[in-house]
Design a protein around this motif. Structure first.
Motif, PDB file in Angstrom:
ATOM      1  N   GLU B 282     -65.242  13.368 -13.153  1.00 34.36           N
ATOM      2  CA  GLU B 282     -64.339  12.311 -12.684  1.00 34.36           C
ATOM      3  C   GLU B 282     -64.778  10.935 -13.184  1.00 34.36           C
ATOM      4  N   GLN B 283     -66.075  10.738 -13.311  1.00 32.69           N
ATOM      5  CA  GLN B 283     -66.558   9.433 -13.762  1.00 32.69           C
ATOM      6  C   GLN B 283     -66.279   9.218 -15.241  1.00 32.69           C
TER       7      GLN B 283
ATOM      8  N   HIS D  53     -63.667   5.405 -10.251  1.00 32.14           N
ATOM      9  CA  HIS D  53     -63.745   5.371  -8.790  1.00 32.14           C
ATOM     10  C   HIS D  53     -64.449   4.120  -8.300  1.00 32.14           C
ATOM     11  N   LEU D 204     -64.780  14.456  -3.419  1.00 30.72           N
ATOM     12  CA  LEU D 204     -65.103  14.742  -4.821  1.00 30.72           C
ATOM     13  C   LEU D 204     -64.937  16.215  -5.161  1.00 30.72           C
TER      14      LEU D 204
END
Lengths: 290, 290, 290, 290, 290, 290
Positions: B282-283, D53, D204
């Motif tokens: 996700e990062q 995020h 997450l």
């Protein structure tokens, strides 16, 4: 208690990321001359401040809180300088990576890695950490908060004097205009903080309030040695003349003089090792193995 | 190079050995305020001294060499205070030992051991070690030798200010006349050493030579922040007035003022995590597991 | 690679749990004389062993593996000695607890806690931890594996000599028969391990193989200083006579002699501080503030 | 950047100062389970946060900032608990001091000192310091900020789980109602913070997002060993059955199984020691002394 | 107790030795994410395991024992990667050495040395040591064994999450096929170990067993703060919405909410400095020098 | 007490300053094999020497004092090797500086900085510091002074064996004739010091005086294990034959033999976790949350 603002105290910009400069900036974060140290030092001095002078507690809280923001600026600068750091030692893979190829004007990626803190690659995902520029973690034994206000103020002058010396060295080493700008601000703040603690020392009486601590009756110290420079040159040569070899002492309470150091004590004699103390039998004076 | 004399600089006598006081004396040996620190600090400053002022190199060597003798005195004092320390936790065995029974006026041996550094019993054979009073070894990150003469002199004032504060506390805690006598000498030497480094600072120009380092052109720092006290109280309340909030600065180069701290920077934005950097997918902005 | 057996190498029994003895045992776990150190030291020596002598690699693995079991025994002993430790400082609550009241023959619980490592109460749930008896964590800089086989063997003798000295001190301090029994075994193993490393030194040539490393051509060292005791007594008095002041050297390659130390070098002169190095202007020889 | 409020986040009151409890509270300040650690950990995670995020960066800043206030509360509590600590080991002087006589219901002053951190007396002027309860300074290697968001969230759960365990132990040890009240608040905050990081893990992806890091293609790992419990019992006995010995793996990507560990590699053979590497001649395979 | 097999758990091969990669591998040996840490952590958890669940003690012993073999593999890999490291800084001597010339495809020997850990050359004879990739020795304060089973399991997940992140980064940095193969195995084992500890957490009740420790009666904590996210943004802006800002808490025992942090306490007031405490006279409220 | 002579014990000359060699020399100053260590070790052994053999105290003082001069020589050498180190990362500025251009035969300044200890640039003003070659500060836990004379002599042999190995490695790495000359002297002194401590061991009885400590009655150790090599190879294979597997022991008090290690103890059983100890409820055997 405390509050935050998501914005930085001062702008942090990096035009040409440089992992080696990221490494150098770490000294200002987690080095003994760095910002974690002053931040915690001023906080612990404030939180333990005793006595009628609550004004110093208040002042310390202001400046300690400012210093959190300095760590934040520097940590941001480290992360920005690491953005294009090579992740691999493979020349071929690196060559195929245009981001990496842009690093430091054509430098071979492998060389860039050689100069980096390896933990910037391996432990942080290309971000700052609370260590110095050679990778040694900050340890809090460097937080000076002695309970003596004057001693603490001198510790703070020292911290800001070595801190500004470091900031100047970083300014001189830097090549990025954004980094030079950021450091010009931090150098200025260190100027103020040096002034601030010296001003507090003046308020507390300056030289006349010495020696520290001034709550001890000097009649109880061996005053014949209180203003004497003791020379240890084996030839008996005294030190070159200085403000500290003759004339009135800084506190106005004595006269400086010079004396060659000589033993006033005797050869020390300790008792023999005791039975059961784990020494060799010869040290105890008993037969071996009993 | 160096020479020794087997005799002590000053007499060390202990009438009533006290293992708890032996522990407290350790702070003056291996604590950050202690003698190993100043000894090594003055040596490293001397050995690295640059510039025309060789007189400071010479002066530092005199005093560094004196400090070895202070460690020696304190180490001797620790060994003497440990001479009757109990070696066993067994009450019965201890009771049978007249030496131990004499410890501290009838104190139960077990209690004496409880207050000791255990390594005095287990690691040294009842002798001093280079740790502080809570058993933490001295580590040489505390040796300040910055290459800037003025910064080093302030570091030395700090070392002797906290050192004399410690020596005074030990004097107050001590009950043995020999120990009080030894400490009255060490307190006096700390008085002199505070004076000595302050005298050197005066020679180097005193406040007028600030800020440290004075070899940096102040035109390159953000001078609009060089003499400003930045307040961080969330209510906007400034600090109580002090020498540092208004009037000429200590170095005579500016005027103190007070300003509420506000962000001059923006919310920092770091680049996304890079492919291959070990972040969560996700990062990086990619599907997981690829 | 490695295997375990859930049983202990030697029985560990505690009849009268004693939190203070638990603290003392920690020195044998995480002290520099302790078992974590020898375990890791022998492993790293084995894993890095180079040269035709694979027999030493093999031997080291045997003994390193044995040492894991010693840490296990001691950790078990610490946990057993902590079983009745008081959990509270409240006298009343403690008095109401029959387990605690049984501690050490009626000792007040508060006193028991005073002598404990606080982390035994606060951090471990009454179990062992890898620290020494004063609470300092073991750090692996004490793992000696130099790549020189003979140097390492001497390091191992040292580790077992200080280790057996510690074990003997613990034996002497102990009051519990189970603990004395366990320590009688550990003392015996330290006896063997001292012998073992000395036997290896003999195999490697003993004194004749000195100096270490023996792969350096001694013609390249200043041999006029290779067997000379240099005296530093300021009076010029030589050391008391010993095996090292006269006669053939231990390696049979020279004759011991005694000489008073004198400077062969000159007063060192370093270059001045450089522009941009953060020194004071005086050290650089330029006007301040430029 | 940051702001402060001079008031505490929660009231800190001490009715009966207790220097031993002051020592225990230090674990919550400078212990690895303590507040300096979580404060710096959350800050460094925030300052290095990468990826889309930014919400986690923001969240981390809120909580990191709250934690400064917790250190402040605990430091205040330590100072308050030290207010009546004896300054001397002399029984007679202590007896004459009504403040000291009031310590802990008639406890002999000497005993009180035995249980104290000596640096509370000697180094701080009766105030808190950034060390743990056995006097070991906090070192910043404990600040976990890995650059992997999920790994960091688990590190934070761990910090708050050990932190709440510590707070509960302190609550149980405490006898002062003010201290119990303060700790009841800190325990509650640790409850929330455990929840908070676990909630972030759920966001997450929870178990389905495993293994961490999820940005590595599992096809590149030796997947035949990815869900296998390797047994090392020398008898070949497998571990007792558990959730991890059979059935679907937690991430749903494999099946747990058990296998006895056996060597897949060979005995390692390193090259001989090289000429000039400082080994013994035997390791190099050359004559000694050349 | 323990046994060894001379063979490695998994093959370790190096085709092209690379001293810089040797340095990077050190992080997996002596870094906080490394194998010494997990090995000792699992052992100390096992040796101190209390309670009816001996199954966890058993399980921990299996995995701790496996981890010794991982340190061994990595130490072997470091030694192999150092085999051709230059021993001299002299370009000419190095050029004359064909082994050295083969290093890393024609790299100048001096550059190779610049990127190395100097202690690989100077202290180990080209072998592994228990330090991290920047040369900092492992210190055992990182061994988490809290006495609380659930807290320890989370600590283990963290260790394996940061450990696998590190192993992935090393895999990405590596260029040697033997090293990539070895790391593909270690990555797989870290996958399993993450699963294993999470499976244990599920067995212990998972989220429903929170908060940790679950043996403390939550009625004794300030439950009005147990599920509240406290915001510290100076503008009062709450954090971005997340799983932790609203809805049922993870443990099902409360509802998440958000509140702006405000001081519930007052400005703390410490007592004045005491006579004899080494403070400045002003802090005590007495004349100086008495 | 002590005296100094401003001249060096032996000449220190550097023709071609090399910042990388300056870094390597640091190992001999602040490494565990270095001169600060032996200096402090011999001093603490002397200051704590007990027993009739005051000759060893005297001898130790001579050699400890000599070692101060060795630190001084090395610190001087480091400063000299740093004289032309680049201060900036800016290629253009560096190119304009003829001093820097002369560094190491045309090396790019940036590369020179990459191989340096950053603190040499940032913290010291181009001078020595008390750290090792990878920047880790010396910590005094390495000062061995056990109170047992024989154990200390072996510790000193070890220190000089690893010390001479280091000096030889530095000699081999060096390219400057002045540095080679200085090191040829230090190597010679290490030769003598190895001899000296071994001669003292011979005086103390040599092998016949073993085991250390010889003041413990061997009847109290489990003598059936005192001369037995315990094998831990899982196959039961004994170690290769050596001096330590058969024949008379080194101390002449036993016969070496080999035995396969087997558990003599049982599976250890600790008591359950106690109420109030912060464990999970399951470990205590009570319902959760009470």
């Amino acid at each position: 208690m405390y509050y935050h603002d998501k914005r930085l105290q001062y702008p942090v910009r990096v035009e040409t990321p440089d992992p080696l400069f990221a490494r150098q900036l770490q000294q200002a974060i987690g080095g003994v001359e760095g910002e974690i140290r002053v931040c915690l030092q001023y906080f612990f001095q404030a939180w333990g401040a005793r006595g009628p002078h609550t004004k110093y507690r208040d002042m310390l809280l202001h400046t300690a809180t400012e210093e959190i923001g300095h760590i934040e600026m520097l940590a941001t600068a480290v992360a920005m300088n690491l953005e294009t750091a090579p992740l691999t030692l493979q020349e071929s893979a690196a060559e195929a990576n245009p981001v990496v190829n842009a690093v430091m004007g054509g430098e071979r990626p492998r060389h860039v890695v050689e100069g980096m803190l390896q933990r910037h690659l391996l432990s942080t995902g290309l971000a700052a950490m609370p260590t110095n520029a050679d990778g040694v973690p900050f340890d809090c034994s460097h937080v000076y908060a002695s309970g003596n206000l004057a001693a603490d103020m001198y510790a703070n002058v020292t911290a800001e004097a070595t801190g500004r010396t470091l900031a100047v060295r970083l300014y001189n080493a830097a090549h990025d205009p954004g980094m030079k700008d950021m450091l010009s601000f931090l150098v200025a703040r260190d100027t103020m903080h040096q002034q601030q603690w010296l001003a507090a020392i003046e308020e507390l009486g300056g030289a006349a309030a010495l020696p520290i601590p001034n709550s001890f009756d000097q009649a109880m110290e061996r005053q014949d040695f209180s203003y004497v420079f003791l020379g240890t040159d084996v030839t008996g040569a005294p030190p070159p003349e200085g403000r500290y070899t003759a004339g009135p002492s800084m506190d106005g309470k004595g006269q400086f003089s010079v004396l060659q150091n000589t033993p006033l004590g005797e050869v020390p004699v300790l008792g023999p090792a005791r039975e059961g103390s784990g020494a060799q039998a010869e040290q105890i004076g008993k037969p071996a193995g009993r």
